[in-house]
Design an enzyme around this catalytic site. Structure first.
Site, mmCIF file in Angstrom:
data_model
loop_
_atom_site.group_PDB
_atom_site.id
_atom_site.type_symbol
_atom_site.label_atom_id
_atom_site.label_comp_id
_atom_site.label_asym_id
_atom_site.label_seq_id
_atom_site.Cartn_x
_atom_site.Cartn_y
_atom_site.Cartn_z
ATOM 1 C CB SER A 316 40.889 70.233 63.591
ATOM 2 O OG SER A 316 40.697 69.390 62.509
ATOM 3 C CD GLU A 327 28.910 68.371 73.380
ATOM 4 O OE1 GLU A 327 28.499 68.130 72.228
ATOM 5 O OE2 GLU A 327 29.618 67.586 74.041
ATOM 6 C CE LYS A 341 40.473 65.026 59.397
ATOM 7 N NZ LYS A 341 40.586 64.053 60.492
#
Length: 487
Positions: A316, A327, A341
């Site tokens: 999470s 990214e 998750k």
């Protein structure tokens, strides 16, 4: 989702109004946004007078519910508790969603849940979640009794103190596992790769919510481990970064292994330290495909080379940070695939202290990837040594000559890895195994009995744990990658 520069805002939802508190969080592998009801949620307080005023013609789907309630009240063979009926109806409604992250918590369960995000609590120190009717460990907390006892991510807890917990919600399971400091709890665990369940006895303790641990390695490389995202985590991280800078830090390993989640604002602020200002940290998507984009709040304060460590216990909030830096900042990820998750839950409090949470959003990576049940693959996959996955051995069980079990094999593997020769590593405790245990006891100034139990077992597992830490293959690879950047 709330705007970050406001204390709260009013949000209208199907005629119901809620104040959104400014501490959304991802806890136990899922993201939560606490909601406090400004007005009683009529559709969920059936049993209250307001429910009785709802016209069946307006909500025909509730006719069966009212009819069942009336029949039970009038014709059940003994008196019934209205509160239990209402609680059961709410729980049943959420179970109907067939979503393990949407659950009802009564007052006691809600209290326990709230304690889990406070400065400290008493228990074993492990994040759990319900999955397919089973209670699974997301990750033990760093330094907790659970971690020291050998509890691992993805362990399935099948019973607590000899009583099955199959079918319980995660909050119900927490109530059975948690307890006062100094008391013992016995967990029966099913673990992938193990032929039979493992029994682990853990002494509960106070679990401080201390989330950042730092150390300076060789060659100016700092390692900072973040174990969860609580209210002051980013403050703790900034303090650690300052301390490491004073020690001439030249590169940073950000260790998110075993981090099960925490407060969303802290995750965004942490990612923003490393992601350039204006770049995307994450996206939130509702049922209609509408997206809300959260961008970096970076002020350009961190310029040194960074690598991030993840593993199957990273979930999470830690996955949000890992995906964001990967990214949007091209920071390499090292380790093994993360937990996976990617849904968002809202938690709403009732006036009586109970609450419920339900899945309301997806969260997506900066590039729009949904990692739910997939996890994040590291750029460089590095596994820990095989001996890091050896199963726990209960100190309460005495292993001696002529015993044969999986625990004996695990003990022989541990002895072998620590430089003691137990002979053939199998499931049989023979004379050579006894001799290895005696030598281990002698070297560690323990009572020499040749029997593996109590302090001998604890010391054996601690020694192995220390070896794992000293021979951390993932950290070693992180150091190697950093040195390339530091040249």
């Amino acid at each position: 989702m709330q705007e970050e520069n406001k204390e709260h805002r009013e949000e209208k939802d199907s005629g119901r109004y809620f104040k959104i508190k400014k501490f959304p969080l991802i806890m136990g592998g899922f993201l939560l946004i606490f909601l406090t009801a400004g007005i009683t949620t009529v559709a969920l307080t059936f049993g209250d007078e307001k429910v009785q005023s709802i016209a069946p013609s307006q909500y025909p789907q509730f006719e069966k519910l009212y009819s069942t309630y009336d029949t039970i009240k009038k014709e059940y063979y003994q008196e019934v508790d209205d509160e239990k009926l209402v609680n059961g109806a709410i729980a049943g409604m959420l179970e109907g969603l067939e979503d393990p992250y949407s659950t009802y918590m009564d007052q006691e369960e809600a209290k326990s849940f709230n304690e889990s995000i406070s400065s400290s609590f008493e228990g074993i120190g492990a994040e759990i979640q319900e999955q397919d009717g089973k209670i699974m460990v997301v990750s033990p907390i760093k330094g907790s009794p659970a971690e020291k006892a050998g509890v691992k991510p993805n362990d399935i807890i099948t019973s607590v103190d000899g009583k099955s917990i199959e079918g319980l919600s995660s909050t119900e399971a927490v109530l059975k596992i948690r307890g006062e400091k100094g008391t013992k709890v016995e967990l029966t665990i099913s673990r992938e790769g193990e032929a039979k369940p493992v029994s682990i006895t853990i002494v509960r303790d106070t679990i401080p919510v201390e989330t950042v641990y730092s150390e300076m390695l060789d060659d100016g490389i700092a390692k900072i481990a973040v174990t969860s995202f609580s209210e002051h985590t980013v403050d703790e991280l900034n303090t650690a970064l300052d301390e490491m800078s004073k020690k001439d830090m030249k590169g940073l390993i950000l260790d998110l292994r075993g981090n099960p989640g925490g407060l969303l604002p802290e995750a965004i602020k942490m990612a923003s330290i490393f992601v350039p200002k204006g770049e995307i940290v994450l996206q939130i998507e509702d049922r209609n495909g509408n997206k809300e984009i959260h961008k970096s709040e970076n002020n350009g304060e961190f310029k040194l080379p960074v690598v991030v460590l993840i593993d199957d216990g990273s979930a999470s909030a830690s996955e949000i940070v890992a995906a964001a830096v990967s990214e949007s900042a091209n920071i390499p990820l090292i380790g093994v695939k993360s937990f996976g998750k990617g849904t968002v839950q809202n938690a709403q409090d009732f006036k009586d202290g109970s609450n419920f949470k339900f899945t309301s959003y997806k969260w997506l990576t900066p590039e729009g990837n949904w990692i739910h049940k997939k996890g994040i693959k590291p750029d460089i996959e590095v596994k820990l040594p095989d001996y890091a996955s050896l199963p726990y051995i209960s100190p309460d069980e005495a292993l001696k000559v002529s015993d044969a079990s999986a625990e004996v094999k695990a003990a022989e593997n541990m002895l072998k890895e620590l430089g003691y020769n137990p002979g053939t590593v199998d499931t049989v405790f023979d004379e050579q195994t006894k001799a290895a245990v005696e030598k281990f006891q002698q070297d560690h100034k323990l009572k020499v009995t040749g029997i593996l139990e109590d302090k001998t077992t604890v010391t054996l597992m601690q020694e192995l744990r220390d070896k794992i830490l000293k021979n951390d293959t993932q950290v070693k690879r992180a150091v190697k990658e950093l040195k390339k950047e530091m040249k």
